[in-house]
Motif scaffolding. Structure first.
Motif, PDB file in Angstrom:
ATOM      1  N   GLY A 125       0.669  -1.212   0.044  1.00 35.58           N
ATOM      2  CA  GLY A 125       0.021  -0.021  -0.036  1.00 35.58           C
ATOM      3  C   GLY A 125       0.854   1.155   0.083  1.00 35.58           C
ATOM      4  N   ASP A 126       1.917   1.240   0.787  1.00 34.12           N
ATOM      5  CA  ASP A 126       2.860   2.501   0.682  1.00 34.12           C
ATOM      6  C   ASP A 126       3.568   2.620  -0.542  1.00 34.12           C
ATOM      7  OD1 ASP A 126       4.543   0.529   1.238  1.00 34.12           O
ATOM      8  OD2 ASP A 126       5.335   0.994   2.835  1.00 34.12           O
ATOM      9  N   ALA A 127       3.844   1.608  -1.424  1.00 32.93           N
ATOM     10  CA  ALA A 127       4.136   1.753  -2.751  1.00 32.93           C
ATOM     11  C   ALA A 127       3.412   2.384  -3.732  1.00 32.93           C
ATOM     12  CB  ALA A 127       4.965   0.361  -3.142  1.00 32.93           C
ATOM     13  N   CYS A 128       2.177   2.466  -3.542  1.00 32.67           N
ATOM     14  CA  CYS A 128       1.071   3.155  -4.487  1.00 32.67           C
ATOM     15  C   CYS A 128       1.368   4.816  -4.622  1.00 32.67           C
ATOM     16  CB  CYS A 128      -0.191   2.961  -3.987  1.00 32.67           C
ATOM     17  SG  CYS A 128      -1.734   3.026  -4.933  1.00 32.67           S
ATOM     18  N   PRO A 129       1.167   5.042  -5.936  1.00 33.06           N
ATOM     19  CA  PRO A 129       1.393   6.476  -6.197  1.00 33.06           C
ATOM     20  C   PRO A 129       0.207   7.610  -5.514  1.00 33.06           C
ATOM     21  CG  PRO A 129       0.964   5.402  -8.030  1.00 33.06           C
ATOM     22  CD  PRO A 129       1.159   4.230  -7.088  1.00 33.06           C
ATOM     23  N   GLU A 130       0.463   8.756  -5.475  1.00 31.62           N
ATOM     24  CA  GLU A 130      -0.376   9.649  -4.818  1.00 31.62           C
ATOM     25  C   GLU A 130      -2.049   9.446  -5.949  1.00 31.62           C
ATOM     26  OE1 GLU A 130      -0.561  11.414  -2.019  1.00 31.62           O
ATOM     27  OE2 GLU A 130       1.356  10.396  -1.559  1.00 31.62           O
ATOM     28  N   PRO A 131      -2.724   9.508  -5.481  1.00 25.64           N
ATOM     29  CA  PRO A 131      -3.995   9.411  -6.132  1.00 25.64           C
ATOM     30  C   PRO A 131      -4.027  10.081  -7.397  1.00 25.64           C
ATOM     31  CG  PRO A 131      -4.626   9.991  -3.969  1.00 25.64           C
ATOM     32  CD  PRO A 131      -3.258  10.078  -3.877  1.00 25.64           C
ATOM     33  N   HIS A 132      -3.619  11.365  -7.731  1.00 27.28           N
ATOM     34  CA  HIS A 132      -3.868  11.989  -8.989  1.00 27.28           C
ATOM     35  C   HIS A 132      -2.819  11.204 -10.018  1.00 27.28           C
ATOM     36  CE1 HIS A 132      -4.135  15.336 -11.912  1.00 27.28           C
ATOM     37  NE2 HIS A 132      -2.805  15.535 -12.115  1.00 27.28           N
ATOM     38  N   GLN A 133      -1.619  10.781  -9.366  1.00 29.06           N
ATOM     39  CA  GLN A 133      -0.659  10.130 -10.378  1.00 29.06           C
ATOM     40  C   GLN A 133      -1.124   8.833 -10.681  1.00 29.06           C
ATOM     41  OE1 GLN A 133       3.548   9.544  -8.578  1.00 29.06           O
ATOM     42  NE2 GLN A 133       4.233   8.966 -10.693  1.00 29.06           N
TER      43      GLN A 133
END
Length: 160
Positions: free
Chosen positions: A15-23
């Protein structure tokens, strides 16, 4: 929405490897997902992050958290939860808890996210994805048997 969640699970191992929502939205769009599916998934993921904010996962032991309810305590599902989850999903949650792989704190997050999922009742396959996403959010890798149960299509099973 669930196809998007599966894509996120498969491509961002934690989960912490997921990019920010916009990206993430741009990446999902580039992979051909529909804008409405992307929006639903991002709203759902945001809800998962909010639900998980007050839960701490110990480093050493992935699924042994304190304080846990006593052995004599029992979770009673509301009528709305029973209707939305259905018998299959409630039975599966009970199975995971009795197997010791879904502590009460994670169960509550799974129920919260299942209540935010479409379907009446929520399909069992969707609940399995929800459980995987909750594990993913906490960077918990389920053991092989649990992962097999979550990824297995029970309709292809043959009864002995």
């Amino acid at each position: 929405m669930f196809e998007v969640l599966v894509f996120v699970y498969e491509n961002y191992w934690r989960g912490d490897a997921c990019p920010e929502p916009h990206q993430l939205e741009r990446k999902l769009s580039a992979h051909g997902f529909e804008p409405e599916e992307i929006h639903q998934a991002l709203v759902w993921l945001d809800g998962l992050n909010v639900a998980a904010q007050n839960i701490c996962v110990p480093e050493e032991s992935q699924l042994e958290w304190a304080p846990e309810p006593s052995e004599t305590s029992m979770r009673v599902f509301s009528i709305a939860e029973q209707d939305h989850l259905g018998a299959d999903c409630l039975g599966f949650l009970s199975f995971l808890e009795s197997a010791g792989v879904l502590p009460a704190a994670l169960r509550e997050i799974v129920v919260d996210r299942a209540m935010a999922a479409p379907g009446d009742p929520v399909p069992l396959d969707a609940l399995k994805i929800i459980v995987l996403m909750v594990y993913w959010r906490f960077s918990i890798e389920p053991d092989a048997l649990v992962l097999d149960e979550l990824c297995d299509d029970s309709e292809d099973r043959v009864a002995h």
